[in-house]
Scaffold this motif. Structure first.
Motif, mmCIF file in Angstrom:
data_model
loop_
_atom_site.group_PDB
_atom_site.id
_atom_site.type_symbol
_atom_site.label_atom_id
_atom_site.label_comp_id
_atom_site.label_asym_id
_atom_site.label_seq_id
_atom_site.Cartn_x
_atom_site.Cartn_y
_atom_site.Cartn_z
ATOM 1 N N TYR A 28 64.978 58.142 14.514
ATOM 2 C CA TYR A 28 64.432 57.649 13.268
ATOM 3 C C TYR A 28 65.508 57.677 12.193
ATOM 4 C CZ TYR A 28 59.620 58.344 15.017
ATOM 5 O OH TYR A 28 58.449 58.286 15.730
ATOM 6 N N GLN A 61 65.649 58.125 8.077
ATOM 7 C CA GLN A 61 64.841 58.467 6.908
ATOM 8 C C GLN A 61 65.705 58.407 5.662
ATOM 9 O OE1 GLN A 61 62.994 62.387 6.777
ATOM 10 N NE2 GLN A 61 61.370 61.628 5.431
ATOM 11 N N GLY A 111 63.402 59.859 -0.046
ATOM 12 C CA GLY A 111 62.182 59.464 -0.746
ATOM 13 C C GLY A 111 61.245 58.594 0.074
ATOM 14 N N GLN A 112 61.612 58.291 1.324
ATOM 15 C CA GLN A 112 60.782 57.448 2.179
ATOM 16 C C GLN A 112 60.379 58.198 3.445
ATOM 17 O OE1 GLN A 112 62.614 53.633 2.949
ATOM 18 N NE2 GLN A 112 63.322 53.398 0.839
ATOM 19 N N GLY A 113 59.443 57.607 4.175
ATOM 20 C CA GLY A 113 59.066 58.164 5.459
ATOM 21 C C GLY A 113 60.047 57.748 6.541
ATOM 22 N N PRO A 114 60.028 58.438 7.667
ATOM 23 C CA PRO A 114 60.929 58.069 8.768
ATOM 24 C C PRO A 114 60.616 56.670 9.301
ATOM 25 C CG PRO A 114 59.960 60.243 9.112
ATOM 26 C CD PRO A 114 59.215 59.618 7.990
ATOM 27 N N LEU A 147 61.265 54.264 12.633
ATOM 28 C CA LEU A 147 61.715 54.293 14.020
ATOM 29 C C LEU A 147 62.822 53.272 14.248
ATOM 30 C CD1 LEU A 147 61.184 55.416 16.931
ATOM 31 C CD2 LEU A 147 59.736 53.396 17.266
ATOM 32 N N LEU A 170 66.973 61.341 12.324
ATOM 33 C CA LEU A 170 66.135 62.316 13.016
ATOM 34 C C LEU A 170 65.965 61.923 14.469
ATOM 35 C CD1 LEU A 170 63.353 62.533 10.294
ATOM 36 C CD2 LEU A 170 64.952 64.362 10.852
ATOM 37 N N PHE A 196 60.404 67.189 16.297
ATOM 38 C CA PHE A 196 61.581 66.677 15.605
ATOM 39 C C PHE A 196 62.707 67.705 15.563
ATOM 40 C CE2 PHE A 196 60.514 62.577 13.720
ATOM 41 C CZ PHE A 196 59.156 62.530 13.954
#
Lengths: 115, 110
Positions: A35, A37, A40-43, A45, A91, A106
């Motif tokens: 991932y 990331q 400030g954002q989500g992971p 894919l 990640l 993770f």
């Protein structure tokens, strides 16, 4: 039980340079994920492996990113050449089976800074 | 755009209060998962709820799922300072990959 291992933990490079990240999943986990990331954002894919085959790489920028999972265990993610917008935490995660019905475990991530 | 969107983006409460976070998604799902991320422990799975379930509990966590509204909520009861973290919902619209939302940043003040 050992968790997902990643290295390095931090990396600073200049734009247009190359970089590689390494991941060792939990023993016995068939599925491995990378991932990205951004702060400030989500992971998001990038790529998903089932054993040593690619399940999904639709969001991997293939002109500069590549990943492999030789022998169905460890995996490496490479960026060549890096751009400023690649600055992010990368990640790695693993799970016993495919994503939807399985908890993902993770690693600590690799924080990449591109100058 | 992301499949899941959390609301609110940020939440600040006092220790002992309850915290509620919401997640909305766009397409049909098989499962929905909630994760927590803090600097100490990284990204950790909290709970998975299947599309045929309406509510699930785990310790101080309660998750609900309303597939007709395409939404889920995460309730943390009796919050603690250690609950300070970002919380993400993740859905599997394609059945075998997770799409994460942008997260709710929770601050629990002692």
């Amino acid at each position: 039980e050992a968790g997902v291992a990643q290295s390095p933990r931090y990396k600073i490079i200049e734009k247009r340079q190359s970089v590689a990240f390494w991941c060792n999943p939990i023993s016995g986990h068939a599925t491995l994920y990378w991932y990205q990331q951004i702060l400030g954002q989500g992971p998001k894919l990038l790529i998903q492996f089932q054993n040593n085959g690619v399940v999904d790489d639709s969001q991997l920028p293939k002109d500069r990113f590549s990943a492999e999972r030789l022998k169905g265990v460890d995996s490496t993610l490479k960026i060549q050449p890096a751009k400023l917008e690649d600055s992010a935490v990368y990640l790695c995660a693993s799970s016993p089976g495919l994503a939807g019905g399985n908890e993902q475990f993770f690693g600590p991530g690799t924080r990449l800074t591109v100058l | 755009s992301q499949q899941g969107e959390e609301d609110p983006q940020a939440l600040s409460i006092q220790e002992g209060e309850n915290a509620t976070m919401n997640c909305s998604y766009k397409t049909s799902i098989n499962n929905l998962q909630w994760y927590r991320q803090n600097s100490g422990r990284g990204l950790v799975h909290l709970i998975l709820i299947r599309s045929n379930e309406r509510e699930k509990h785990s310790g101080r966590l309660r998750v609900t799922l309303d597939t007709s509204k395409k939404s889920s909520s995460l309730l943390i009861t009796a919050s603690r300072a250690a609950d300070t973290a970002s919380y993400f919902c993740a859905t599997d619209p394609a059945g075998n990959m997770l799409t994460f939302g942008g997260g709710t940043r929770l601050m629990v003040k002692p």
